[in-house]
Design an enzyme around this catalytic site. Sequence first.
Site, PDB file in Angstrom:
ATOM      1  N   PRO A  88      -8.623  23.309 -39.468  1.00  0.00           N
ATOM      2  CA  PRO A  88      -7.373  24.084 -39.499  1.00  0.00           C
ATOM      3  C   PRO A  88      -6.163  23.265 -39.044  1.00  0.00           C
ATOM      4  O   PRO A  88      -5.039  23.685 -39.201  1.00  0.00           O
ATOM      5  CB  PRO A  88      -7.642  25.259 -38.548  1.00  0.00           C
ATOM      6  CG  PRO A  88      -8.918  24.970 -37.870  1.00  0.00           C
ATOM      7  CD  PRO A  88      -9.613  23.852 -38.550  1.00  0.00           C
ATOM      8  N   GLU A 115     -17.111  23.974 -32.277  1.00  0.00           N
ATOM      9  CA  GLU A 115     -15.701  23.739 -31.927  1.00  0.00           C
ATOM     10  C   GLU A 115     -15.103  22.578 -32.711  1.00  0.00           C
ATOM     11  O   GLU A 115     -13.964  22.187 -32.484  1.00  0.00           O
ATOM     12  CB  GLU A 115     -15.566  23.462 -30.420  1.00  0.00           C
ATOM     13  CG  GLU A 115     -15.967  24.624 -29.536  1.00  0.00           C
ATOM     14  CD  GLU A 115     -15.235  25.915 -29.895  1.00  0.00           C
ATOM     15  OE1 GLU A 115     -14.001  25.903 -29.951  1.00  0.00           O
ATOM     16  OE2 GLU A 115     -15.930  26.927 -30.135  1.00  0.00           O
ATOM     17  N   ARG A 153     -10.274  20.988 -60.942  1.00  0.00           N
ATOM     18  CA  ARG A 153      -9.425  21.569 -61.999  1.00  0.00           C
ATOM     19  C   ARG A 153      -8.304  20.643 -62.432  1.00  0.00           C
ATOM     20  O   ARG A 153      -7.744  20.806 -63.509  1.00  0.00           O
ATOM     21  CB  ARG A 153      -8.756  22.872 -61.517  1.00  0.00           C
ATOM     22  CG  ARG A 153      -9.675  23.994 -61.220  1.00  0.00           C
ATOM     23  CD  ARG A 153      -8.862  25.199 -60.757  1.00  0.00           C
ATOM     24  NE  ARG A 153      -7.997  25.727 -61.795  1.00  0.00           N
ATOM     25  CZ  ARG A 153      -8.422  26.499 -62.789  1.00  0.00           C
ATOM     26  NH1 ARG A 153      -9.681  26.843 -62.863  1.00  0.00           N
ATOM     27  NH2 ARG A 153      -7.578  26.942 -63.695  1.00  0.00           N
ATOM     28  N   ASP A 167      -1.538  26.627 -64.803  1.00  0.00           N
ATOM     29  CA  ASP A 167      -1.981  27.326 -63.594  1.00  0.00           C
ATOM     30  C   ASP A 167      -0.773  27.709 -62.753  1.00  0.00           C
ATOM     31  O   ASP A 167       0.243  27.011 -62.771  1.00  0.00           O
ATOM     32  CB  ASP A 167      -2.859  26.407 -62.725  1.00  0.00           C
ATOM     33  CG  ASP A 167      -4.309  26.381 -63.164  1.00  0.00           C
ATOM     34  OD1 ASP A 167      -4.653  27.101 -64.119  1.00  0.00           O
ATOM     35  OD2 ASP A 167      -5.089  25.631 -62.548  1.00  0.00           O
TER      36      ASP A 167
HETATM   37  N1  ADE Z   1     -12.494  24.976 -40.701  1.00  0.00           N
HETATM   38  C1  ADE Z   1     -12.174  26.083 -40.003  1.00  0.00           C
HETATM   39  N2  ADE Z   1     -11.035  26.622 -40.417  1.00  0.00           N
HETATM   40  C2  ADE Z   1     -10.579  25.829 -41.417  1.00  0.00           C
HETATM   41  C3  ADE Z   1      -9.427  25.853 -42.251  1.00  0.00           C
HETATM   42  N3  ADE Z   1      -8.488  26.799 -42.142  1.00  0.00           N
HETATM   43  N4  ADE Z   1      -9.286  24.876 -43.160  1.00  0.00           N
HETATM   44  C4  ADE Z   1     -10.224  23.908 -43.266  1.00  0.00           C
HETATM   45  N5  ADE Z   1     -11.314  23.837 -42.515  1.00  0.00           N
HETATM   46  C5  ADE Z   1     -11.502  24.788 -41.602  1.00  0.00           C
END
Ligand code: ADE
Length: 224
Positions: A88, A115, A153, A167
């Site tokens: 994330p 984690e 794609r 797209d």
């Molecule tokens: N792993 C956990 N959340 C994620 C996300 N939002 N994007 C990529 N990998 C992740």
Amino acid sequence: MRFDVITLFPDMFSAIKDEGVVARGIKKSLLSIHTWQLRDFSDNKYRNVDDKPYGGGAGMVMQVKPIRSCIEKIKQKVPNTQVVYLSPQGRKLTHQLATELSKFESLTLLCGRYEGVDERIIEHDVDMEVSIGDYVISGGELAAMVLIDSVSRQIPAVLGNQDSLNDSFANGLLDYPHYTRPEVIDNQQVPEVLLSGHQANIDQWRAQQVLKNTQLKRQDLASK
Ligand code: ADE
């Protein structure tokens, strides 16, 4: 294009290996997906690949050694692979990034669990961190599959004649609306122009709809 995926859950990837656009790309030998079970690189009889975090706190952290050994093994086969860690905290996956990534011959996708991975992997072994959005999912596997699909794609031969140029997002805007038979259902009529057979008018209508749709649904894109 070749994808190597480092994961604790290789079976999850049958979701894209067996069905749909990616599966067809594999059948046509345009794509290949190789999954690597990280536990095979564990150095203990329990096949553990994680440990408690230094400094305390919740959860477990994936250790350097098995991940580094796995990446080294992959690099023996594909020395120029670009190593991407799904997290994330990464660069947001957009149409633009998918297009950039599609230019690489090989991507190695590292899927975290718990984690996440020991920071030294990110510092030393990873070329790029990629996020699929500002939310947390329980592991990198679903994110890796989203990345593989969106990147695949962008390889014209994968989609064949039904290319991805139209797209949504391809030109920074959304798509136009689509209709198929029947012409009328429950009093809902297909727009007249689409039945006219007049291609120039159809193209003009679609171009207008692209702008209207984007204004209506994604102000942020429309005002760019
Ligand atoms: N792993 C956990 N959340 C994620 C996300 N939002 N994007 C990529 N990998 C992740």
